[in-house]
Design an enzyme around this catalytic site. Structure first.
Site, PDB file in Angstrom:
ATOM      1  CB  CYS A  75       1.605   8.778  -4.835  1.00 13.18           C
ATOM      2  SG  CYS A  75       1.338  10.132  -3.787  1.00 13.18           S
ATOM      3  CB  CYS A  98       3.700   9.280  -1.673  1.00 16.17           C
ATOM      4  SG  CYS A  98       2.976  10.740  -2.348  1.00 16.17           S
TER       5      CYS A  98
END
EC number: 2.8.1.13
Length: 372
Positions: A202, A109
């Site tokens: 995330c 991420c």
């Protein structure tokens, strides 16, 4: 002064980051990222406490971010990276779980979304000199260092960033403690001064993990077997829901002592476990990591190296034994429950010098077959 685009998440850390940059005289622009759509992404099972929300948490974050931007008197924009997140983060996550690995989505991420697509957007659309995030870490001329707050340090999650990404990134909270950040937010009267820290996957948030994965990977039940005695102890609901070292959640009751997950057999759908008294099954003393990211040119000549194998773990002394192409081998004193698929991040003092994905583990020179 510089033009800086801040990733404003709706949380207190990014809000105080924006404030500190503006206070320093920079031209600050806030941008809120939306990277997950529950409807588009078939995210129906596993949501926590959804009955308690009058609005979905991500939209509440957007509303909070807008209020903070107004309080700080800075412009705010919104950008979606939903497709990019699915293609470059979430698809990899699912593939690794299907392979019996334990991935860390925050690593990809950061590498592919926050510090790649977001950086590109900030430079192309807003002509930004830098981007800034509310991470507890430090940068200096493309080098990455641990944050001052050892309990909140997030350098572990940033170990796959390139030097060019780091050269364009500012972490305003690097020298602050979380308590100091909360104090600043309270003194400013920011709407999110007391907002709970975000947790979970995330950009997706908190989920009931087992139920959430069933949105994407069908449950495949199988036997739970004692690795020493080969005795069947029970049934599991799916190998992908369990990680090496896990000691809860697999439904064994009436045992004399706790059991740990020590291996998977994907083909036979077997989950291998061992009692707590036989910790040897969790111990390793060396590993091989792939997808190496070298953040220091002089690491071969450095002594007193240490490594983290998971977030918030205390770094332990290690020795780099070998480097070949994009892989490296390290040795260390016996350590438990290091997990294939996770990141190993290597430090010299407080500087990140090398990171990679844990691929193979060894004990006394013999490969550990955590995954068959």
């Amino acid at each position: 002064m510089a033009k800086i685009v801040v990733g404003l998440s709706g949380g207190v850390d990014s809000a105080v980051s924006a404030y500190l940059l503006k206070k320093a005289g920079h031209n600050v622009i806030a941008v809120f990222m939306r990277n997950w759509d529950s409807s588009l992404n078939n995210d129906f099972l596993g949501k926590k406490n959804e009955k308690n929300f009058t609005i979905c948490p991500q939209e509440q974050d957007w509303l909070d971010a807008k209020v903070v931007a107004k309080q700080l008197n800075i412009p705010i924009f919104r950008i979606d990276f939903i497709k990019e997140y699915w293609d470059e983060v979430f698809s990899d996550l699912i593939l690794k779980y299907q392979s019996g690995l334990t991935p860390n989505p925050d690593i990809l991420c950061n590498k592919n979304i926050k510090f790649k697509h977001f950086l590109d957007y900030a430079q192309k659309v807003h002509n930004a000199d830098f981007i800034a995030m509310g991470h507890y870490a430090k940068t200096d001329n493309g080098n990455l260092y641990a944050g001052a707050d050892s309990l909140k340090d997030q350098s572990y999650f940033l170990g796959q960033l390139s030097k060019s990404q780091l050269q364009k990134t500012i972490f305003p909270l690097g020298n602050l403690l979380k308590s100091e950040v909360r104090k600043i937010a309270n003194e400013l009267g920011l709407i999110n001064a007391k907002k709970k820290d975000s947790t979970g996957i995330c950009f997706i948030g908190e989920r009931k993990f087992t139920d959430f994965l069933q949105n994407y990977i069908p449950a495949q039940p199988g036997n739970i077997i004692d690795i020493s005695t080969k005795k069947v102890l029970g049934k599991h609901i799916g190998i992908m829901y369990f990680t090496i070292g896990q000691r809860k959640g697999f439904g064994l009751s009436g045992m004399k002592e706790p059991y740990f997950v020590v291996g998977h057999n994907l083909k036979e759908k077997i989950l291998y476990v061992s009692p707590q008294s036989e910790k040897k099954w969790l111990e390793s003393d060396s590993l091989m990591a792939k997808n190496a990211n070298f953040l220091s040119e002089n690491f071969r000549n450095l002594d007193n190296l240490s490594a983290k194998f998971r977030y918030r773990q205390e770094a332990i002394p290690i020795r780099i034994e070998k480097i070949q192409d994009n892989s490296f081998w390290i040795s260390y004193q016996k350590y438990q429950a290091i997990t294939p698929g996770q990141q190993v991040v290597i430090y010299h003092q407080n500087q990140v010098i090398l990171a990679g994905e844990i691929a193979l583990l060894f004990r006394n020179g013999k490969k550990l077959d955590y995954l068959d």
